[in-house]
Design a protein around this motif. Structure first.
Motif, PDB file in Angstrom:
ATOM      1  N   PHE A 129     -33.466 -13.582  -3.483  1.00  0.00           N
ATOM      2  CA  PHE A 129     -34.177 -13.773  -2.406  1.00  0.00           C
ATOM      3  C   PHE A 129     -34.490 -15.317  -2.186  1.00  0.00           C
ATOM      4  O   PHE A 129     -35.093 -15.806  -1.159  1.00  0.00           O
ATOM      5  CB  PHE A 129     -35.373 -12.807  -2.090  1.00  0.00           C
ATOM      6  CG  PHE A 129     -34.596 -11.416  -1.583  1.00  0.00           C
ATOM      7  CD1 PHE A 129     -34.134 -11.183  -0.204  1.00  0.00           C
ATOM      8  CD2 PHE A 129     -34.601 -10.283  -2.657  1.00  0.00           C
ATOM      9  CE1 PHE A 129     -33.818  -9.812  -0.086  1.00  0.00           C
ATOM     10  CE2 PHE A 129     -34.176  -8.992  -2.337  1.00  0.00           C
ATOM     11  CZ  PHE A 129     -33.785  -9.043  -1.080  1.00  0.00           C
ATOM     12  N   TRP A 130     -34.520 -15.622  -3.262  1.00  0.00           N
ATOM     13  CA  TRP A 130     -35.116 -17.333  -3.607  1.00  0.00           C
ATOM     14  C   TRP A 130     -34.217 -18.122  -2.551  1.00  0.00           C
ATOM     15  O   TRP A 130     -34.807 -19.275  -2.215  1.00  0.00           O
ATOM     16  CB  TRP A 130     -35.022 -17.448  -4.901  1.00  0.00           C
ATOM     17  CG  TRP A 130     -35.794 -18.642  -5.231  1.00  0.00           C
ATOM     18  CD1 TRP A 130     -35.382 -20.366  -5.349  1.00  0.00           C
ATOM     19  CD2 TRP A 130     -37.161 -18.885  -5.357  1.00  0.00           C
ATOM     20  NE1 TRP A 130     -36.593 -20.998  -5.707  1.00  0.00           N
ATOM     21  CE2 TRP A 130     -37.740 -20.094  -5.613  1.00  0.00           C
ATOM     22  CE3 TRP A 130     -38.067 -17.725  -5.400  1.00  0.00           C
ATOM     23  CZ2 TRP A 130     -39.001 -20.385  -5.823  1.00  0.00           C
ATOM     24  CZ3 TRP A 130     -39.893 -18.036  -5.677  1.00  0.00           C
ATOM     25  CH2 TRP A 130     -39.882 -19.373  -5.795  1.00  0.00           C
ATOM     26  N   ILE A 131     -33.175 -17.943  -2.137  1.00  0.00           N
ATOM     27  CA  ILE A 131     -32.297 -18.540  -1.086  1.00  0.00           C
ATOM     28  C   ILE A 131     -33.095 -19.031   0.072  1.00  0.00           C
ATOM     29  O   ILE A 131     -33.003 -20.052   0.574  1.00  0.00           O
ATOM     30  CB  ILE A 131     -31.017 -17.939  -0.861  1.00  0.00           C
ATOM     31  CG1 ILE A 131     -30.083 -17.643  -2.248  1.00  0.00           C
ATOM     32  CG2 ILE A 131     -30.190 -18.673   0.310  1.00  0.00           C
ATOM     33  CD1 ILE A 131     -29.004 -16.676  -1.901  1.00  0.00           C
ATOM     34  N   GLN A 136     -30.604 -22.464  -2.782  1.00  0.00           N
ATOM     35  CA  GLN A 136     -30.062 -21.937  -4.021  1.00  0.00           C
ATOM     36  C   GLN A 136     -30.691 -20.493  -4.497  1.00  0.00           C
ATOM     37  O   GLN A 136     -32.058 -20.729  -4.547  1.00  0.00           O
ATOM     38  CB  GLN A 136     -30.339 -22.954  -5.046  1.00  0.00           C
ATOM     39  CG  GLN A 136     -29.730 -24.168  -4.995  1.00  0.00           C
ATOM     40  CD  GLN A 136     -29.983 -25.413  -6.061  1.00  0.00           C
ATOM     41  OE1 GLN A 136     -30.885 -25.833  -5.791  1.00  0.00           O
ATOM     42  NE2 GLN A 136     -29.174 -25.698  -6.834  1.00  0.00           N
ATOM     43  N   ALA A 137     -30.111 -19.726  -4.977  1.00  0.00           N
ATOM     44  CA  ALA A 137     -30.629 -18.451  -5.781  1.00  0.00           C
ATOM     45  C   ALA A 137     -30.920 -18.972  -7.116  1.00  0.00           C
ATOM     46  O   ALA A 137     -30.571 -20.013  -7.477  1.00  0.00           O
ATOM     47  CB  ALA A 137     -29.669 -17.363  -5.811  1.00  0.00           C
ATOM     48  N   TRP A 138     -31.560 -18.333  -7.902  1.00  0.00           N
ATOM     49  CA  TRP A 138     -32.066 -18.665  -9.234  1.00  0.00           C
ATOM     50  C   TRP A 138     -30.775 -18.773 -10.399  1.00  0.00           C
ATOM     51  O   TRP A 138     -30.716 -19.925 -10.891  1.00  0.00           O
ATOM     52  CB  TRP A 138     -33.146 -17.622 -10.049  1.00  0.00           C
ATOM     53  CG  TRP A 138     -34.269 -17.495  -9.577  1.00  0.00           C
ATOM     54  CD1 TRP A 138     -34.786 -18.139  -8.509  1.00  0.00           C
ATOM     55  CD2 TRP A 138     -35.181 -16.533  -9.996  1.00  0.00           C
ATOM     56  NE1 TRP A 138     -36.094 -17.717  -8.338  1.00  0.00           N
ATOM     57  CE2 TRP A 138     -36.338 -16.859  -9.070  1.00  0.00           C
ATOM     58  CE3 TRP A 138     -35.029 -15.417 -10.841  1.00  0.00           C
ATOM     59  CZ2 TRP A 138     -37.395 -16.158  -9.226  1.00  0.00           C
ATOM     60  CZ3 TRP A 138     -36.304 -14.777 -10.809  1.00  0.00           C
ATOM     61  CH2 TRP A 138     -37.310 -14.768 -10.089  1.00  0.00           C
ATOM     62  N   HIS A 139     -29.769 -18.154  -9.995  1.00  0.00           N
ATOM     63  CA  HIS A 139     -28.451 -18.395 -10.922  1.00  0.00           C
ATOM     64  C   HIS A 139     -27.751 -19.911 -10.475  1.00  0.00           C
ATOM     65  O   HIS A 139     -27.252 -20.443 -11.234  1.00  0.00           O
ATOM     66  CB  HIS A 139     -27.465 -17.324 -10.715  1.00  0.00           C
ATOM     67  CG  HIS A 139     -26.991 -16.866  -9.214  1.00  0.00           C
ATOM     68  ND1 HIS A 139     -27.775 -16.027  -8.632  1.00  0.00           N
ATOM     69  CD2 HIS A 139     -26.163 -17.267  -8.480  1.00  0.00           C
ATOM     70  CE1 HIS A 139     -27.075 -15.984  -7.379  1.00  0.00           C
ATOM     71  NE2 HIS A 139     -26.219 -16.699  -7.348  1.00  0.00           N
ATOM     72  N   ASP A 140     -28.197 -20.206  -9.342  1.00  0.00           N
ATOM     73  CA  ASP A 140     -27.662 -21.613  -8.573  1.00  0.00           C
ATOM     74  C   ASP A 140     -28.499 -22.689  -9.380  1.00  0.00           C
ATOM     75  O   ASP A 140     -28.015 -23.704  -9.894  1.00  0.00           O
ATOM     76  CB  ASP A 140     -27.634 -21.871  -7.317  1.00  0.00           C
ATOM     77  CG  ASP A 140     -26.504 -20.739  -6.644  1.00  0.00           C
ATOM     78  OD1 ASP A 140     -25.294 -20.752  -6.907  1.00  0.00           O
ATOM     79  OD2 ASP A 140     -27.065 -20.120  -5.525  1.00  0.00           O
ATOM     80  N   LEU A 186     -30.242 -22.168 -12.072  1.00  0.00           N
ATOM     81  CA  LEU A 186     -29.822 -22.411 -13.679  1.00  0.00           C
ATOM     82  C   LEU A 186     -28.652 -23.234 -14.029  1.00  0.00           C
ATOM     83  O   LEU A 186     -28.480 -23.865 -14.885  1.00  0.00           O
ATOM     84  CB  LEU A 186     -30.057 -21.091 -14.064  1.00  0.00           C
ATOM     85  CG  LEU A 186     -31.236 -20.232 -14.168  1.00  0.00           C
ATOM     86  CD1 LEU A 186     -31.290 -18.768 -14.547  1.00  0.00           C
ATOM     87  CD2 LEU A 186     -32.275 -21.066 -15.242  1.00  0.00           C
ATOM     88  N   ALA A 187     -27.723 -22.862 -13.196  1.00  0.00           N
ATOM     89  CA  ALA A 187     -26.358 -23.377 -13.320  1.00  0.00           C
ATOM     90  C   ALA A 187     -26.227 -24.729 -12.900  1.00  0.00           C
ATOM     91  O   ALA A 187     -25.138 -25.507 -12.943  1.00  0.00           O
ATOM     92  CB  ALA A 187     -24.988 -22.397 -12.991  1.00  0.00           C
ATOM     93  N   GLY A 188     -26.841 -25.210 -11.830  1.00  0.00           N
ATOM     94  CA  GLY A 188     -26.881 -26.598 -11.362  1.00  0.00           C
ATOM     95  C   GLY A 188     -25.764 -26.453 -10.219  1.00  0.00           C
ATOM     96  O   GLY A 188     -24.765 -27.218 -10.169  1.00  0.00           O
ATOM     97  N   THR A 189     -25.685 -25.450  -9.475  1.00  0.00           N
ATOM     98  CA  THR A 189     -24.701 -25.119  -8.454  1.00  0.00           C
ATOM     99  C   THR A 189     -25.456 -24.816  -6.972  1.00  0.00           C
ATOM    100  O   THR A 189     -26.345 -24.657  -7.117  1.00  0.00           O
ATOM    101  CB  THR A 189     -23.673 -23.980  -8.586  1.00  0.00           C
ATOM    102  OG1 THR A 189     -24.555 -22.730  -8.743  1.00  0.00           O
ATOM    103  CG2 THR A 189     -22.996 -24.163 -10.001  1.00  0.00           C
ATOM    104  N   VAL A 190     -24.591 -25.242  -6.165  1.00  0.00           N
ATOM    105  CA  VAL A 190     -24.945 -24.990  -4.618  1.00  0.00           C
ATOM    106  C   VAL A 190     -23.634 -24.122  -3.924  1.00  0.00           C
ATOM    107  O   VAL A 190     -22.705 -24.436  -4.206  1.00  0.00           O
ATOM    108  CB  VAL A 190     -25.549 -25.925  -3.692  1.00  0.00           C
ATOM    109  CG1 VAL A 190     -26.665 -26.774  -4.221  1.00  0.00           C
ATOM    110  CG2 VAL A 190     -24.278 -27.112  -3.698  1.00  0.00           C
ATOM    111  N   VAL A 191     -24.173 -23.281  -2.685  1.00  0.00           N
ATOM    112  CA  VAL A 191     -23.097 -22.902  -2.203  1.00  0.00           C
ATOM    113  C   VAL A 191     -22.976 -23.398  -0.511  1.00  0.00           C
ATOM    114  O   VAL A 191     -24.329 -23.499  -0.120  1.00  0.00           O
ATOM    115  CB  VAL A 191     -23.207 -21.253  -1.950  1.00  0.00           C
ATOM    116  CG1 VAL A 191     -22.274 -20.563  -1.194  1.00  0.00           C
ATOM    117  CG2 VAL A 191     -23.373 -20.600  -3.339  1.00  0.00           C
TER     118      VAL A 191
END
Length: 159
Positions: A120-122, A129-133, A135-140
């Motif tokens: 839900f952080w998105i 970004q979600a937390w996994h994004d 933490l990993a340094g990614t974006v969708v």
């Protein structure tokens, strides 16, 4: 768009949720149903977390490997590809390295643990970004091309 970078538009919660829903349906059809045939009625009615070797292999190991492969090779899982979403490195705008993809996959755990708050952080994140994004340094992002992408604050917020 060879040689030129496309400006990225970050993908919001709703479209990412829709992509995840498509992926879940695909995973259930491809993996849970065959495991149900292997373990029988107990698989669908029992309360075990893990039913054996085939359950672990088919429902956990293979989906993890396929997800990571799809992120690296195609910039997204089938659900994301259907909705023209791309998972990219937030700094380079390019495809994920193997390490970054593996890190993103396992970063789903902290995203999910506190009542899925990390997903839900998105809604609250400037880069969606979600937390996994994070933490990993990614974006969708939303795009029909495969990049490379640049990020512009005034053009990047969509959805």
């Amino acid at each position: 768009m060879e040689g030129r970078k496309e400006y990225a538009k970050y993908a919001g919660f709703r479209v990412r949720f829709a992509a995840m829903f498509i992926d879940v349906v695909i995973l259930v059809i491809l993996f849970s149903i065959p495991v149900g045939f292997i373990y029988g009625q107990e698989y669908w009615q029992g309360e075990k977390l893990i039913y054996g070797f085939w359950d672990v292999l088919i429902n956990y190991v293979i989906p993890a490997i396929l997800t990571i492969f799809f992120w690296i090779k195609f910039l997204g899982t089938p659900g994301k590809m259907i909705l023209n979403l791309r998972v990219v490195d937030e700094h380079t705008g390019g495809s994920l390295s193997i390490g970054k993809a593996i890190g993103r996959y396992f970063a789903y755990i902290p995203s999910a643990l506190p009542i899925f708050l990390g997903f839900f952080w998105i809604i609250f994140s400037d880069k969606k970004q979600a937390w996994h994004d994070i933490l990993a340094g990614t974006v969708v992002i939303r795009s029909e091309s495969k990049g490379p992408f640049e990020f512009s604050d005034k053009e990047a917020h969509l959805d």
